[in-house]
Write a protein that holds these residues in place. Structure first.
Motif, PDB file in Angstrom:
ATOM      1  N   ALA A 158      38.482 -31.197 -56.195  1.00 25.15           N
ATOM      2  CA  ALA A 158      39.379 -31.444 -55.026  1.00 25.15           C
ATOM      3  C   ALA A 158      38.982 -32.442 -53.734  1.00 25.15           C
ATOM      4  O   ALA A 158      37.690 -33.343 -53.951  1.00 25.15           O
ATOM      5  N   ALA A 194      37.001 -24.199 -48.113  1.00 22.70           N
ATOM      6  CA  ALA A 194      35.922 -25.360 -49.141  1.00 22.70           C
ATOM      7  C   ALA A 194      35.483 -26.345 -48.423  1.00 22.70           C
ATOM      8  O   ALA A 194      34.401 -26.619 -48.385  1.00 22.70           O
ATOM      9  N   ALA A 195      37.041 -26.488 -47.085  1.00 25.69           N
ATOM     10  CA  ALA A 195      36.207 -28.238 -46.526  1.00 25.69           C
ATOM     11  C   ALA A 195      35.340 -27.164 -45.573  1.00 25.69           C
ATOM     12  O   ALA A 195      33.944 -28.270 -45.037  1.00 25.69           O
ATOM     13  N   LEU A 200      42.624 -21.222 -54.628  1.00 26.14           N
ATOM     14  CA  LEU A 200      41.231 -22.181 -54.154  1.00 26.14           C
ATOM     15  C   LEU A 200      41.912 -22.389 -52.867  1.00 26.14           C
ATOM     16  O   LEU A 200      42.773 -22.651 -52.676  1.00 26.14           O
ATOM     17  N   SER A 201      41.203 -21.269 -51.771  1.00 27.82           N
ATOM     18  CA  SER A 201      41.849 -21.882 -50.447  1.00 27.82           C
ATOM     19  C   SER A 201      40.501 -22.856 -49.642  1.00 27.82           C
ATOM     20  O   SER A 201      39.261 -23.037 -49.907  1.00 27.82           O
ATOM     21  N   LEU A 202      41.131 -24.406 -49.978  1.00 26.55           N
ATOM     22  CA  LEU A 202      41.070 -25.161 -49.689  1.00 26.55           C
ATOM     23  C   LEU A 202      40.185 -25.657 -48.026  1.00 26.55           C
ATOM     24  O   LEU A 202      39.001 -26.371 -47.819  1.00 26.55           O
ATOM     25  N   LYS A 203      41.226 -24.327 -46.922  1.00 25.25           N
ATOM     26  CA  LYS A 203      40.351 -24.585 -46.057  1.00 25.25           C
ATOM     27  C   LYS A 203      38.883 -23.887 -45.618  1.00 25.25           C
ATOM     28  O   LYS A 203      37.983 -23.955 -44.644  1.00 25.25           O
ATOM     29  N   ARG A 230      39.528 -31.264 -43.637  1.00 30.76           N
ATOM     30  CA  ARG A 230      40.672 -30.751 -44.309  1.00 30.76           C
ATOM     31  C   ARG A 230      39.619 -30.785 -45.487  1.00 30.76           C
ATOM     32  O   ARG A 230      39.501 -32.252 -45.635  1.00 30.76           O
ATOM     33  N   ALA A 231      40.379 -30.593 -46.440  1.00 34.78           N
ATOM     34  CA  ALA A 231      40.311 -30.791 -48.369  1.00 34.78           C
ATOM     35  C   ALA A 231      41.799 -30.831 -48.611  1.00 34.78           C
ATOM     36  O   ALA A 231      42.657 -30.248 -47.898  1.00 34.78           O
ATOM     37  N   GLU A 232      42.673 -31.832 -49.852  1.00 33.94           N
ATOM     38  CA  GLU A 232      43.264 -31.358 -50.124  1.00 33.94           C
ATOM     39  C   GLU A 232      42.946 -31.258 -51.893  1.00 33.94           C
ATOM     40  O   GLU A 232      41.023 -31.676 -52.242  1.00 33.94           O
ATOM     41  N   MET A 233      43.419 -30.929 -52.899  1.00 33.91           N
ATOM     42  CA  MET A 233      42.779 -31.516 -54.056  1.00 33.91           C
ATOM     43  C   MET A 233      43.305 -32.928 -54.545  1.00 33.91           C
ATOM     44  O   MET A 233      44.183 -33.375 -54.132  1.00 33.91           O
TER      45      MET A 233
END
Length: 162
Positions: free
Chosen positions: A51, A80-81, A75-78, A88-91
């Motif tokens: 990500a 992880a970020a 996966l919780s991108l929130k 913010r994060a994204e794949m």
């Protein structure tokens, strides 16, 4: 497959870490397939995802990271970020996977990445004496103590699941 050498296996061997290999005929490239074909519980089969930080408008691409979580989880991108201090994060695009890690989709290992990347490991890994992760080649998994994974990678352990 026993003669296969991957960067992940080299990391383990250099460190003198005990591990076990499991090979299978891979078709789907999913954690569920790996777990079913080698007879290992899905909740102890961890997938590794690439990500990145979402780029700001007008900015360049974001910082990349790996996340290792149970195969039956999302996966919780929130989360992880937040752990990495990102807005913010994204794949990451699949095209970035090989360039950054040296691995391909369905065979991304949390060990031996071509470029050093932060690794987040879901806290559920520490519930088990051994977990299964990709060994860095399609159809090849490895079993290891999750504490060895965290120690060797300097991973951050936290709740990563939605």
């Amino acid at each position: 497959m026993s003669g296969v050498r991957t960067a992940a296996l080299e990391v383990l061997e250099r460190a003198g870490v005990t591990y076990e290999l499991r090979a299978f005929e891979q078709v789907e490239r999913t954690a569920g397939e790996a777990a079913a074909k080698v007879g290992w519980p899905l909740e102890q089969t961890f997938k590794t995802l690439l990500a990145r930080a979402v780029p700001e408008p007008g900015g360049r691409g974001g910082a990349y990271f790996l996340a290792c979580l149970p195969g039956d989880a999302r996966l919780s991108l929130k989360k992880a970020a937040r752990l990495l201090g990102l807005k913010r994060a994204e794949m990451a695009p699949e095209a970035d996977l090989r360039r950054l890690t040296g691995y391909v989709r369905g065979a991304c290992s949390p060990l031996g990445s071509r470029r050093p990347l932060p690794l987040l490991v879901d806290e559920r890994a520490l519930l088990y004496g051994r977990i299964m992760v990709s060994a860095g080649a399609r159809g090849l998994q490895l079993l290891l103590d999750p504490r060895d994974l965290v120690r060797l990678t300097g991973a951050t352990v936290a709740d990563l699941v939605e």
